[in-house]
Design a protein around this motif. Structure first.
Motif, PDB file in Angstrom:
ATOM      1  N   ASN A  41       0.783   4.208  -2.899  1.00  0.00           N
ATOM      2  CA  ASN A  41       0.507   5.605  -2.681  1.00  0.00           C
ATOM      3  C   ASN A  41       1.501   6.460  -2.938  1.00  0.00           C
ATOM      4  O   ASN A  41       1.400   7.670  -3.440  1.00  0.00           O
ATOM      5  CB  ASN A  41       0.419   5.632  -0.810  1.00  0.00           C
ATOM      6  CG  ASN A  41      -0.921   4.884  -0.599  1.00  0.00           C
ATOM      7  OD1 ASN A  41      -1.946   4.903  -1.315  1.00  0.00           O
ATOM      8  ND2 ASN A  41      -0.826   4.822   0.909  1.00  0.00           N
ATOM      9  N   ASP A  80      -7.139  -0.493  -6.459  1.00  0.00           N
ATOM     10  CA  ASP A  80      -7.822   0.977  -6.133  1.00  0.00           C
ATOM     11  C   ASP A  80      -7.081   2.083  -6.771  1.00  0.00           C
ATOM     12  O   ASP A  80      -7.536   2.951  -7.581  1.00  0.00           O
ATOM     13  CB  ASP A  80      -8.578   1.121  -4.766  1.00  0.00           C
ATOM     14  CG  ASP A  80      -9.671   0.142  -4.444  1.00  0.00           C
ATOM     15  OD1 ASP A  80     -10.140  -0.231  -5.382  1.00  0.00           O
ATOM     16  OD2 ASP A  80      -9.664   0.063  -3.342  1.00  0.00           O
ATOM     17  N   VAL A  81      -5.908   2.168  -6.315  1.00  0.00           N
ATOM     18  CA  VAL A  81      -4.974   3.270  -6.793  1.00  0.00           C
ATOM     19  C   VAL A  81      -4.698   3.252  -8.381  1.00  0.00           C
ATOM     20  O   VAL A  81      -4.686   4.165  -8.853  1.00  0.00           O
ATOM     21  CB  VAL A  81      -3.550   3.075  -6.139  1.00  0.00           C
ATOM     22  CG1 VAL A  81      -2.780   4.132  -6.510  1.00  0.00           C
ATOM     23  CG2 VAL A  81      -3.735   3.407  -4.579  1.00  0.00           C
ATOM     24  N   ARG A 107      -3.848  -7.543  -3.466  1.00  0.00           N
ATOM     25  CA  ARG A 107      -3.778  -6.339  -2.447  1.00  0.00           C
ATOM     26  C   ARG A 107      -5.080  -5.446  -3.311  1.00  0.00           C
ATOM     27  O   ARG A 107      -4.722  -4.672  -4.312  1.00  0.00           O
ATOM     28  CB  ARG A 107      -2.740  -5.491  -2.448  1.00  0.00           C
ATOM     29  CG  ARG A 107      -1.586  -6.232  -1.444  1.00  0.00           C
ATOM     30  CD  ARG A 107      -2.256  -6.169  -0.205  1.00  0.00           C
ATOM     31  NE  ARG A 107      -2.722  -5.136   0.793  1.00  0.00           N
ATOM     32  CZ  ARG A 107      -3.180  -5.306   1.628  1.00  0.00           C
ATOM     33  NH1 ARG A 107      -3.728  -6.255   2.202  1.00  0.00           N
ATOM     34  NH2 ARG A 107      -3.460  -3.974   2.316  1.00  0.00           N
ATOM     35  N   TRP A 108      -6.124  -5.249  -2.662  1.00  0.00           N
ATOM     36  CA  TRP A 108      -7.328  -4.375  -3.369  1.00  0.00           C
ATOM     37  C   TRP A 108      -7.000  -3.053  -3.191  1.00  0.00           C
ATOM     38  O   TRP A 108      -7.521  -2.374  -4.106  1.00  0.00           O
ATOM     39  CB  TRP A 108      -8.741  -4.692  -2.512  1.00  0.00           C
ATOM     40  CG  TRP A 108      -8.773  -6.269  -2.838  1.00  0.00           C
ATOM     41  CD1 TRP A 108      -8.895  -7.145  -1.842  1.00  0.00           C
ATOM     42  CD2 TRP A 108      -9.353  -6.947  -3.844  1.00  0.00           C
ATOM     43  NE1 TRP A 108      -9.192  -8.399  -2.340  1.00  0.00           N
ATOM     44  CE2 TRP A 108      -9.562  -8.241  -3.462  1.00  0.00           C
ATOM     45  CE3 TRP A 108      -9.615  -6.402  -5.206  1.00  0.00           C
ATOM     46  CZ2 TRP A 108     -10.068  -9.227  -4.442  1.00  0.00           C
ATOM     47  CZ3 TRP A 108     -10.040  -7.351  -6.038  1.00  0.00           C
ATOM     48  CH2 TRP A 108     -10.450  -8.578  -5.924  1.00  0.00           C
ATOM     49  N   HIS A 109      -6.293  -2.671  -2.322  1.00  0.00           N
ATOM     50  CA  HIS A 109      -5.725  -1.166  -2.324  1.00  0.00           C
ATOM     51  C   HIS A 109      -4.861  -0.767  -3.301  1.00  0.00           C
ATOM     52  O   HIS A 109      -5.191   0.353  -4.128  1.00  0.00           O
ATOM     53  CB  HIS A 109      -5.154  -0.928  -1.145  1.00  0.00           C
ATOM     54  CG  HIS A 109      -4.619   0.709  -0.869  1.00  0.00           C
ATOM     55  ND1 HIS A 109      -5.643   1.836  -0.746  1.00  0.00           N
ATOM     56  CD2 HIS A 109      -3.377   1.263  -1.095  1.00  0.00           C
ATOM     57  CE1 HIS A 109      -4.952   2.964  -0.690  1.00  0.00           C
ATOM     58  NE2 HIS A 109      -3.551   2.747  -0.842  1.00  0.00           N
ATOM     59  N   ASP A 143       0.719  -1.307   0.066  1.00  0.00           N
ATOM     60  CA  ASP A 143       0.159   0.034  -0.151  1.00  0.00           C
ATOM     61  C   ASP A 143       0.801   1.302   0.023  1.00  0.00           C
ATOM     62  O   ASP A 143       0.538   2.185  -0.670  1.00  0.00           O
ATOM     63  CB  ASP A 143      -0.979  -0.116   1.331  1.00  0.00           C
ATOM     64  CG  ASP A 143      -1.946  -1.171   1.242  1.00  0.00           C
ATOM     65  OD1 ASP A 143      -1.985  -1.934   0.005  1.00  0.00           O
ATOM     66  OD2 ASP A 143      -2.501  -1.479   2.310  1.00  0.00           O
TER      67      ASP A 143
END
Length: 504
Positions: free
Chosen positions: A411, A447-448, A442-444, A407
Protein backbone atom coordinates in the motif's frame (compact mmCIF):
# COMPACT_ATOMS: atom_id res chain seq x y z
CA UNK A 1 67.40 64.51 0.37
CA UNK A 2 65.77 66.78 -2.19
CA UNK A 3 61.99 66.97 -2.57
CA UNK A 4 62.35 65.74 -6.14
CA UNK A 5 64.20 62.66 -4.89
CA UNK A 6 61.53 62.02 -2.26
CA UNK A 7 58.79 62.34 -4.86
CA UNK A 8 60.63 59.92 -7.15
CA UNK A 9 60.96 57.36 -4.37
CA UNK A 10 57.24 57.59 -3.61
CA UNK A 11 56.47 56.55 -7.17
CA UNK A 12 58.33 53.27 -6.79
CA UNK A 13 56.04 50.21 -6.52
CA UNK A 14 58.00 48.86 -3.54
CA UNK A 15 57.83 52.12 -1.53
CA UNK A 16 55.87 51.60 1.76
CA UNK A 17 52.24 52.66 1.83
CA UNK A 18 51.22 55.80 3.65
CA UNK A 19 49.78 55.20 7.14
CA UNK A 20 47.43 58.17 7.09
CA UNK A 21 46.49 61.48 5.53
CA UNK A 22 46.22 65.04 6.80
CA UNK A 23 45.24 68.28 5.13
CA UNK A 24 48.74 68.77 3.80
CA UNK A 25 48.86 65.31 2.25
CA UNK A 26 49.86 61.73 3.04
CA UNK A 27 52.04 60.77 6.01
CA UNK A 28 54.41 57.81 6.49
CA UNK A 29 55.92 55.96 9.41
CA UNK A 30 59.59 57.01 9.34
CA UNK A 31 60.70 53.79 11.07
CA UNK A 32 59.13 51.79 8.24
CA UNK A 33 60.85 54.02 5.66
CA UNK A 34 64.23 53.53 7.38
CA UNK A 35 63.73 49.74 7.49
CA UNK A 36 62.82 49.74 3.83
CA UNK A 37 65.81 51.88 2.90
CA UNK A 38 68.20 49.65 4.77
CA UNK A 39 66.69 46.31 3.90
CA UNK A 40 69.00 45.64 0.99
CA UNK A 41 66.01 44.69 -1.13
CA UNK A 42 66.03 47.90 -3.14
CA UNK A 43 68.58 49.12 -5.61
CA UNK A 44 70.54 51.95 -3.98
CA UNK A 45 73.25 52.55 -6.51
CA UNK A 46 72.88 54.72 -9.56
CA UNK A 47 72.48 53.17 -12.98
CA UNK A 48 70.63 50.14 -14.20
CA UNK A 49 70.16 47.13 -11.87
CA UNK A 50 72.22 44.03 -12.42
CA UNK A 51 70.78 41.53 -14.88
CA UNK A 52 70.31 38.83 -12.24
CA UNK A 53 68.43 41.29 -9.96
CA UNK A 54 66.24 42.48 -12.80
CA UNK A 55 65.38 38.91 -13.80
CA UNK A 56 64.45 38.01 -10.23
CA UNK A 57 62.28 41.03 -9.47
CA UNK A 58 58.70 41.46 -10.69
CA UNK A 59 56.84 44.73 -10.70
CA UNK A 60 59.82 46.44 -9.15
CA UNK A 61 58.61 44.98 -5.86
CA UNK A 62 58.72 41.18 -5.60
CA UNK A 63 62.10 39.43 -5.41
CA UNK A 64 61.70 35.81 -6.49
CA UNK A 65 63.46 32.91 -4.81
CA UNK A 66 64.58 30.00 -6.95
CA UNK A 67 63.78 27.22 -7.61
CA UNK A 68 60.01 27.36 -7.83
CA UNK A 69 57.98 25.85 -4.97
CA UNK A 70 55.26 24.53 -7.27
CA UNK A 71 54.58 23.88 -10.92
CA UNK A 72 51.47 23.13 -12.94
CA UNK A 73 50.46 22.64 -16.53
CA UNK A 74 50.95 26.26 -17.47
CA UNK A 75 52.21 28.08 -14.36
CA UNK A 76 55.07 28.13 -11.84
CA UNK A 77 54.75 29.32 -8.26
CA UNK A 78 57.66 31.01 -6.49
CA UNK A 79 58.36 32.22 -3.00
CA UNK A 80 59.16 35.93 -3.07
CA UNK A 81 60.08 38.79 -0.77
CA UNK A 82 57.79 41.80 -0.96
CA UNK A 83 60.06 44.86 -0.82
CA UNK A 84 57.06 47.02 0.00
CA UNK A 85 55.97 45.19 3.15
CA UNK A 86 58.99 42.97 3.85
CA UNK A 87 56.56 40.00 3.87
CA UNK A 88 57.08 36.67 2.16
CA UNK A 89 54.50 36.03 -0.54
CA UNK A 90 53.80 33.63 -3.39
CA UNK A 91 54.08 34.62 -7.05
CA UNK A 92 52.31 32.67 -9.74
CA UNK A 93 53.77 33.12 -13.22
CA UNK A 94 51.74 31.92 -16.20
CA UNK A 95 53.91 30.60 -18.96
CA UNK A 96 53.38 28.78 -22.27
CA UNK A 97 50.68 31.20 -23.36
CA UNK A 98 51.82 31.75 -26.92
CA UNK A 99 48.86 29.81 -28.29
CA UNK A 100 46.29 31.81 -26.35
CA UNK A 101 44.43 34.48 -28.27
CA UNK A 102 44.74 38.16 -27.41
CA UNK A 103 41.11 38.40 -26.29
CA UNK A 104 41.56 35.51 -23.87
CA UNK A 105 44.67 37.15 -22.41
CA UNK A 106 42.85 40.47 -22.08
CA UNK A 107 39.96 38.78 -20.30
CA UNK A 108 42.40 37.09 -17.95
CA UNK A 109 44.00 40.42 -17.12
CA UNK A 110 40.58 41.91 -16.43
CA UNK A 111 39.75 39.04 -14.11
CA UNK A 112 42.99 39.57 -12.17
CA UNK A 113 42.14 43.21 -11.73
CA UNK A 114 38.72 42.15 -10.53
CA UNK A 115 40.28 39.77 -8.01
CA UNK A 116 42.32 42.63 -6.60
CA UNK A 117 39.08 44.22 -5.44
CA UNK A 118 37.91 41.15 -3.49
CA UNK A 119 38.33 41.26 0.28
CA UNK A 120 37.25 38.22 2.27
CA UNK A 121 39.01 36.05 4.83
CA UNK A 122 38.21 32.91 2.81
CA UNK A 123 39.25 34.23 -0.61
CA UNK A 124 42.96 34.47 -1.43
CA UNK A 125 43.68 38.08 -2.24
CA UNK A 126 45.62 39.23 -5.29
CA UNK A 127 48.23 41.64 -3.93
CA UNK A 128 49.45 42.79 -7.32
CA UNK A 129 49.63 41.63 -10.92
CA UNK A 130 51.58 42.41 -14.04
CA UNK A 131 53.54 41.04 -16.95
CA UNK A 132 57.19 40.05 -17.43
CA UNK A 133 59.42 41.33 -20.23
CA UNK A 134 58.77 37.97 -21.95
CA UNK A 135 55.03 38.60 -21.90
CA UNK A 136 54.26 36.15 -19.11
CA UNK A 137 51.43 37.16 -16.80
CA UNK A 138 52.06 37.02 -13.06
CA UNK A 139 50.24 37.79 -9.86
CA UNK A 140 51.18 37.91 -6.20
CA UNK A 141 49.19 36.41 -3.33
CA UNK A 142 49.76 35.56 0.33
CA UNK A 143 52.05 32.60 0.89
CA UNK A 144 50.05 29.52 1.90
CA UNK A 145 51.01 26.62 4.13
CA UNK A 146 49.77 24.16 1.56
CA UNK A 147 46.53 23.28 -0.17
CA UNK A 148 43.57 21.29 1.11
CA UNK A 149 44.71 18.37 -1.04
CA UNK A 150 47.69 18.03 1.34
CA UNK A 151 45.39 17.65 4.36
CA UNK A 152 42.66 15.30 3.05
CA UNK A 153 43.92 12.24 4.93
CA UNK A 154 44.12 14.21 8.18
CA UNK A 155 40.45 15.23 8.19
CA UNK A 156 38.79 12.13 6.71
CA UNK A 157 36.64 10.43 9.35
CA UNK A 158 36.15 13.63 11.32
CA UNK A 159 32.77 15.11 10.24
CA UNK A 160 32.93 18.13 12.60
CA UNK A 161 36.31 19.15 11.16
CA UNK A 162 35.10 18.51 7.60
CA UNK A 163 32.03 20.67 8.19
CA UNK A 164 34.20 23.47 9.63
CA UNK A 165 36.46 23.44 6.56
CA UNK A 166 33.43 23.36 4.26
CA UNK A 167 31.93 26.26 6.21
CA UNK A 168 34.99 28.40 5.45
CA UNK A 169 35.15 27.41 1.78
CA UNK A 170 31.42 28.05 1.44
CA UNK A 171 31.73 31.47 3.04
CA UNK A 172 34.35 32.45 0.47
CA UNK A 173 32.35 30.97 -2.41
CA UNK A 174 29.14 32.68 -1.32
CA UNK A 175 31.05 35.97 -1.20
CA UNK A 176 32.37 35.70 -4.76
CA UNK A 177 28.91 34.65 -5.96
CA UNK A 178 27.51 37.82 -4.41
CA UNK A 179 30.02 39.74 -6.53
CA UNK A 180 28.55 38.08 -9.61
CA UNK A 181 31.55 35.78 -10.15
CA UNK A 182 31.61 32.03 -10.79
CA UNK A 183 34.86 30.24 -9.99
CA UNK A 184 34.48 27.22 -12.34
CA UNK A 185 37.64 25.44 -11.13
CA UNK A 186 37.04 24.59 -7.48
CA UNK A 187 39.06 21.63 -6.18
CA UNK A 188 41.05 20.77 -3.09
CA UNK A 189 44.27 21.97 -4.77
CA UNK A 190 42.70 25.42 -5.19
CA UNK A 191 41.78 25.80 -1.52
CA UNK A 192 44.80 27.10 0.40
CA UNK A 193 45.63 27.05 4.09
CA UNK A 194 46.64 30.54 5.17
CA UNK A 195 48.75 31.32 8.19
CA UNK A 196 46.72 32.64 11.09
CA UNK A 197 46.98 36.17 12.34
CA UNK A 198 47.92 36.60 15.97
CA UNK A 199 45.19 35.23 18.22
CA UNK A 200 43.34 33.49 15.37
CA UNK A 201 43.33 29.97 13.95
CA UNK A 202 44.51 29.06 10.46
CA UNK A 203 41.96 29.69 7.73
CA UNK A 204 41.08 28.11 4.39
CA UNK A 205 40.72 30.31 1.35
CA UNK A 206 39.72 29.86 -2.30
CA UNK A 207 42.44 30.58 -4.83
CA UNK A 208 43.20 30.31 -8.56
CA UNK A 209 40.53 32.21 -10.45
CA UNK A 210 42.07 31.37 -13.80
CA UNK A 211 38.72 30.08 -15.10
CA UNK A 212 36.49 32.54 -13.26
CA UNK A 213 33.77 34.35 -15.15
CA UNK A 214 31.48 37.19 -14.20
CA UNK A 215 27.77 36.57 -14.40
CA UNK A 216 27.08 39.82 -16.18
CA UNK A 217 29.47 39.18 -19.06
CA UNK A 218 28.79 35.46 -19.46
CA UNK A 219 32.05 35.43 -21.38
CA UNK A 220 33.64 32.47 -23.07
CA UNK A 221 36.28 30.51 -21.11
CA UNK A 222 39.11 32.72 -19.93
CA UNK A 223 41.90 30.29 -20.65
CA UNK A 224 40.13 28.09 -23.12
CA UNK A 225 43.18 27.19 -25.18
CA UNK A 226 44.90 25.88 -22.08
CA UNK A 227 42.11 24.00 -20.30
CA UNK A 228 39.27 23.98 -22.81
CA UNK A 229 37.28 26.03 -20.29
CA UNK A 230 36.45 22.93 -18.31
CA UNK A 231 38.46 23.09 -15.12
CA UNK A 232 39.74 19.86 -13.56
CA UNK A 233 37.61 17.12 -15.02
CA UNK A 234 36.72 15.10 -11.93
CA UNK A 235 35.44 18.21 -10.14
CA UNK A 236 33.73 19.72 -13.17
CA UNK A 237 29.93 19.82 -13.50
CA UNK A 238 28.50 17.93 -16.50
CA UNK A 239 26.93 21.04 -18.01
CA UNK A 240 30.29 22.78 -17.89
CA UNK A 241 31.79 19.99 -19.98
CA UNK A 242 29.06 20.37 -22.57
CA UNK A 243 29.03 24.16 -22.65
CA UNK A 244 31.40 26.19 -20.49
CA UNK A 245 29.23 29.29 -20.99
CA UNK A 246 26.41 27.55 -19.10
CA UNK A 247 28.39 27.44 -15.84
CA UNK A 248 26.63 29.17 -12.97
CA UNK A 249 26.24 29.00 -9.19
CA UNK A 250 25.13 25.37 -9.40
CA UNK A 251 28.27 24.41 -11.32
CA UNK A 252 30.40 25.67 -8.43
CA UNK A 253 28.12 23.80 -6.01
CA UNK A 254 28.83 20.58 -7.92
CA UNK A 255 32.57 21.19 -7.45
CA UNK A 256 31.97 21.98 -3.78
CA UNK A 257 30.18 18.64 -3.47
CA UNK A 258 33.18 16.88 -5.03
CA UNK A 259 35.47 18.53 -2.47
CA UNK A 260 33.15 17.32 0.29
CA UNK A 261 33.21 13.82 -1.23
CA UNK A 262 37.02 13.81 -1.23
CA UNK A 263 37.21 14.96 2.38
CA UNK A 264 34.62 12.38 3.44
CA UNK A 265 36.03 9.37 1.59
CA UNK A 266 39.72 10.25 1.66
CA UNK A 267 39.94 9.27 -2.00
CA UNK A 268 40.04 11.13 -5.29
CA UNK A 269 36.33 11.71 -6.11
CA UNK A 270 36.38 9.95 -9.45
CA UNK A 271 33.01 8.16 -9.07
CA UNK A 272 29.58 8.75 -7.56
CA UNK A 273 29.63 5.81 -5.13
CA UNK A 274 29.42 7.47 -1.73
CA UNK A 275 29.76 5.29 1.40
CA UNK A 276 26.82 5.40 3.85
CA UNK A 277 26.92 8.08 6.52
CA UNK A 278 25.36 11.35 7.57
CA UNK A 279 27.23 13.35 4.91
CA UNK A 280 26.24 11.07 2.01
CA UNK A 281 22.84 12.74 1.37
CA UNK A 282 24.51 16.15 1.12
CA UNK A 283 27.17 14.90 -1.29
CA UNK A 284 24.69 13.03 -3.49
CA UNK A 285 22.47 16.06 -3.89
CA UNK A 286 25.38 18.45 -4.48
CA UNK A 287 26.80 16.30 -7.30
CA UNK A 288 23.52 15.42 -9.01
CA UNK A 289 23.91 15.40 -12.79
CA UNK A 290 21.00 17.77 -13.37
CA UNK A 291 21.67 21.32 -12.09
CA UNK A 292 18.07 21.78 -10.93
CA UNK A 293 18.41 18.71 -8.66
CA UNK A 294 21.37 20.22 -6.78
CA UNK A 295 21.35 22.78 -4.02
CA UNK A 296 20.49 26.09 -5.60
CA UNK A 297 22.76 28.18 -3.38
CA UNK A 298 25.80 27.74 -1.16
CA UNK A 299 23.67 28.68 1.85
CA UNK A 300 21.27 25.83 1.09
CA UNK A 301 24.14 23.35 0.96
CA UNK A 302 25.56 24.61 4.25
CA UNK A 303 22.17 24.34 5.95
CA UNK A 304 22.06 20.69 4.88
CA UNK A 305 25.60 20.11 6.19
CA UNK A 306 24.74 21.65 9.55
CA UNK A 307 21.63 19.46 9.77
CA UNK A 308 23.68 16.38 8.91
CA UNK A 309 26.25 17.15 11.59
CA UNK A 310 23.47 17.71 14.11
CA UNK A 311 21.96 14.36 13.14
CA UNK A 312 25.27 12.60 13.76
CA UNK A 313 25.70 14.19 17.17
CA UNK A 314 22.11 13.34 18.05
CA UNK A 315 22.47 9.67 17.07
CA UNK A 316 26.06 9.04 18.11
CA UNK A 317 25.96 6.56 20.98
CA UNK A 318 22.73 6.57 22.87
CA UNK A 319 20.27 5.46 20.20
CA UNK A 320 20.23 2.20 18.24
CA UNK A 321 18.87 1.86 14.69
CA UNK A 322 15.74 0.25 16.09
CA UNK A 323 15.22 3.09 18.55
CA UNK A 324 15.75 5.67 15.79
CA UNK A 325 13.17 3.88 13.64
CA UNK A 326 10.61 3.80 16.46
CA UNK A 327 11.05 7.51 17.18
CA UNK A 328 10.73 8.49 13.50
CA UNK A 329 7.81 6.11 12.93
CA UNK A 330 5.91 7.74 15.80
CA UNK A 331 6.34 11.09 14.05
CA UNK A 332 5.02 9.67 10.77
CA UNK A 333 1.94 8.26 12.52
CA UNK A 334 0.97 11.67 13.86
CA UNK A 335 0.96 14.89 11.89
CA UNK A 336 4.61 15.20 10.84
CA UNK A 337 6.07 18.65 10.46
CA UNK A 338 8.27 19.65 7.54
CA UNK A 339 11.27 19.26 9.85
CA UNK A 340 10.16 15.75 10.82
CA UNK A 341 9.95 14.78 7.16
CA UNK A 342 13.28 16.39 6.26
CA UNK A 343 15.02 14.55 9.11
CA UNK A 344 13.44 11.27 8.07
CA UNK A 345 14.61 11.61 4.47
CA UNK A 346 18.12 12.60 5.53
CA UNK A 347 18.18 9.64 7.94
CA UNK A 348 17.02 7.21 5.25
CA UNK A 349 19.58 8.50 2.73
CA UNK A 350 22.39 7.99 5.24
CA UNK A 351 21.51 4.32 5.94
CA UNK A 352 23.68 1.51 4.63
CA UNK A 353 21.74 -0.37 1.94
CA UNK A 354 24.08 -3.34 2.42
CA UNK A 355 23.32 -3.62 6.14
CA UNK A 356 20.21 -5.68 6.95
CA UNK A 357 19.65 -3.92 10.28
CA UNK A 358 19.71 -0.51 8.61
CA UNK A 359 17.27 -1.59 5.93
CA UNK A 360 14.90 -3.25 8.40
CA UNK A 361 14.88 0.06 10.26
CA UNK A 362 13.91 1.83 7.03
CA UNK A 363 11.01 -0.57 6.43
CA UNK A 364 9.68 0.23 9.91
CA UNK A 365 9.42 3.94 9.14
CA UNK A 366 8.64 4.71 5.50
CA UNK A 367 5.44 2.62 5.11
CA UNK A 368 3.67 4.84 7.64
CA UNK A 369 4.01 7.96 5.50
CA UNK A 370 0.76 9.30 4.15
CA UNK A 371 0.30 10.60 0.62
CA UNK A 372 0.89 14.23 1.66
CA UNK A 373 4.22 13.37 3.31
CA UNK A 374 5.35 11.39 0.27
CA UNK A 375 4.49 14.27 -2.04
CA UNK A 376 6.33 16.75 0.19
CA UNK A 377 9.55 14.70 0.16
CA UNK A 378 9.34 14.03 -3.55
CA UNK A 379 8.96 17.76 -4.22
CA UNK A 380 11.77 18.65 -1.81
CA UNK A 381 14.35 16.27 -3.31
CA UNK A 382 13.10 14.14 -6.18
CA UNK A 383 16.45 12.46 -6.88
CA UNK A 384 17.14 11.78 -3.20
CA UNK A 385 13.68 10.36 -2.64
CA UNK A 386 14.10 8.12 -5.69
CA UNK A 387 17.38 6.77 -4.26
CA UNK A 388 15.65 5.91 -0.99
CA UNK A 389 12.80 4.14 -2.78
CA UNK A 390 15.25 2.19 -4.93
CA UNK A 391 17.09 0.89 -1.83
CA UNK A 392 13.78 0.22 -0.08
CA UNK A 393 12.47 -1.78 -3.05
CA UNK A 394 15.60 -3.88 -3.41
CA UNK A 395 15.41 -4.86 0.25
CA UNK A 396 11.73 -5.79 0.39
CA UNK A 397 12.12 -7.74 -2.85
CA UNK A 398 14.43 -10.15 -1.05
CA UNK A 399 13.34 -9.82 2.60
CA UNK A 400 10.88 -11.79 4.72
CA UNK A 401 7.87 -10.11 6.33
CA UNK A 402 4.64 -11.07 8.04
CA UNK A 403 1.65 -11.50 5.75
CA UNK A 404 -0.07 -8.39 7.14
CA UNK A 405 3.05 -6.28 6.77
CA UNK A 406 3.42 -7.33 3.15
CA UNK A 407 0.10 -5.58 2.54
CA UNK A 408 1.33 -2.47 4.39
CA UNK A 409 4.46 -2.38 2.24
CA UNK A 410 2.44 -2.76 -0.97
CA UNK A 411 0.00 0.00 0.00
CA UNK A 412 2.90 2.35 0.72
CA UNK A 413 4.45 1.70 -2.69
CA UNK A 414 1.08 2.33 -4.30
CA UNK A 415 1.01 5.76 -2.63
CA UNK A 416 4.55 6.39 -3.90
CA UNK A 417 3.58 5.77 -7.53
CA UNK A 418 0.51 7.97 -7.17
CA UNK A 419 2.65 10.86 -5.89
CA UNK A 420 4.08 11.57 -9.33
CA UNK A 421 5.13 10.20 -12.67
CA UNK A 422 8.69 9.01 -12.11
CA UNK A 423 9.43 6.19 -14.60
CA UNK A 424 12.44 4.83 -12.73
CA UNK A 425 10.55 4.69 -9.44
CA UNK A 426 7.69 2.85 -11.17
CA UNK A 427 10.20 0.29 -12.40
CA UNK A 428 11.69 -0.19 -8.91
CA UNK A 429 8.21 -0.64 -7.43
CA UNK A 430 7.07 -3.13 -10.08
CA UNK A 431 10.07 -5.38 -9.52
CA UNK A 432 9.80 -5.19 -5.73
CA UNK A 433 6.07 -6.02 -5.61
CA UNK A 434 6.52 -8.89 -8.06
CA UNK A 435 9.14 -10.49 -5.82
CA UNK A 436 7.39 -9.65 -2.55
CA UNK A 437 4.08 -11.17 -3.68
CA UNK A 438 5.67 -14.30 -5.09
CA UNK A 439 7.84 -14.92 -2.01
CA UNK A 440 4.89 -14.58 0.39
CA UNK A 441 2.03 -15.74 -1.88
CA UNK A 442 0.14 -12.52 -1.08
CA UNK A 443 -2.75 -11.88 -3.44
CA UNK A 444 -3.22 -8.31 -2.17
CA UNK A 445 0.35 -7.52 -3.23
CA UNK A 446 -0.44 -8.95 -6.66
CA UNK A 447 -3.58 -6.80 -6.90
CA UNK A 448 -1.62 -3.65 -6.04
CA UNK A 449 1.01 -4.50 -8.65
CA UNK A 450 -1.60 -4.99 -11.39
CA UNK A 451 -3.29 -1.66 -10.55
CA UNK A 452 0.07 0.11 -10.76
CA UNK A 453 0.84 -1.49 -14.13
CA UNK A 454 -2.62 -0.61 -15.45
CA UNK A 455 -1.95 3.05 -14.60
CA UNK A 456 1.29 3.24 -16.62
CA UNK A 457 0.79 5.89 -19.29
CA UNK A 458 4.13 7.05 -20.66
CA UNK A 459 6.43 5.08 -22.94
CA UNK A 460 9.31 5.87 -20.58
CA UNK A 461 7.51 4.32 -17.61
CA UNK A 462 6.53 1.27 -19.67
CA UNK A 463 10.15 0.79 -20.74
CA UNK A 464 11.38 1.04 -17.13
CA UNK A 465 8.77 -1.48 -15.94
CA UNK A 466 9.58 -4.01 -18.65
CA UNK A 467 13.32 -3.67 -18.07
CA UNK A 468 12.87 -4.08 -14.31
CA UNK A 469 10.73 -7.22 -14.72
CA UNK A 470 13.28 -8.75 -17.08
CA UNK A 471 15.69 -8.78 -14.14
CA UNK A 472 13.20 -10.68 -11.92
CA UNK A 473 13.24 -14.51 -11.99
CA UNK A 474 10.82 -15.75 -14.66
CA UNK A 475 8.76 -17.90 -12.26
CA UNK A 476 8.11 -14.89 -9.99
CA UNK A 477 6.88 -12.79 -12.91
CA UNK A 478 4.62 -15.66 -13.99
CA UNK A 479 3.13 -15.85 -10.50
CA UNK A 480 2.46 -12.11 -10.33
CA UNK A 481 1.13 -11.56 -13.87
CA UNK A 482 -1.10 -14.15 -15.43
CA UNK A 483 -2.08 -14.56 -19.04
CA UNK A 484 -5.52 -13.27 -18.12
CA UNK A 485 -4.35 -10.10 -16.29
CA UNK A 486 -1.77 -9.20 -18.93
CA UNK A 487 -4.64 -8.44 -21.31
CA UNK A 488 -5.73 -5.57 -19.06
CA UNK A 489 -2.38 -3.81 -19.23
CA UNK A 490 -1.50 -0.89 -21.53
CA UNK A 491 -0.18 -1.99 -24.92
CA UNK A 492 3.42 -0.92 -24.29
CA UNK A 493 3.53 -2.87 -21.01
CA UNK A 494 1.62 -5.86 -22.42
CA UNK A 495 3.95 -6.21 -25.40
CA UNK A 496 7.01 -6.17 -23.18
CA UNK A 497 5.71 -8.37 -20.38
CA UNK A 498 3.87 -10.90 -22.56
CA UNK A 499 6.98 -12.88 -23.57
CA UNK A 500 8.08 -13.02 -19.92
CA UNK A 501 4.95 -14.88 -18.74
CA UNK A 502 4.85 -17.45 -21.50
CA UNK A 503 6.17 -20.87 -20.58
CA UNK A 504 9.77 -21.43 -21.49
Amino acid sequence: MSQARVNALRQRPDFPDAVGEIAQGQIWDLDVIRAWAGSGLRQTKAGRPKAEDKNRTLGGRFVLEYPEIGSGGFANVYRAADKKTDATVAIKVLRDIEGVGDEAINRFRRELRLMESLEHANVVSVLAQGETDAGEIWYAMPLAQGSLSDYVKQVTGNPPQIVEIMRQISAGLAYIHRQGIYHRDLKTANVLRLEAREGESDSWAIADFGLAVTAERESSPLTSSLRQGLGSWVYTAPEQWNNARSADVRSDIYSLGKILQELTTGAWPVNVEIPPGVLRPVIEKAIANAPDQRYQSVAELMDALERALGTQIQHQDWESRTEQAERLRDRMLGRPTDEDLNQTLDWALALNENDAEDMRAMTRVLPWMNATSIQFLRDRDRAGFARVIERFCKFIGSGRFSFEYCDTLANFLRRVTLAGDDPKVTGFVAAALTRLGAHHNRWHVQDVLIRILQDVQSKEAAAEVVEALRNVPRDEVQWAITDFTVRSLPVAVRNGVGPLIRAA
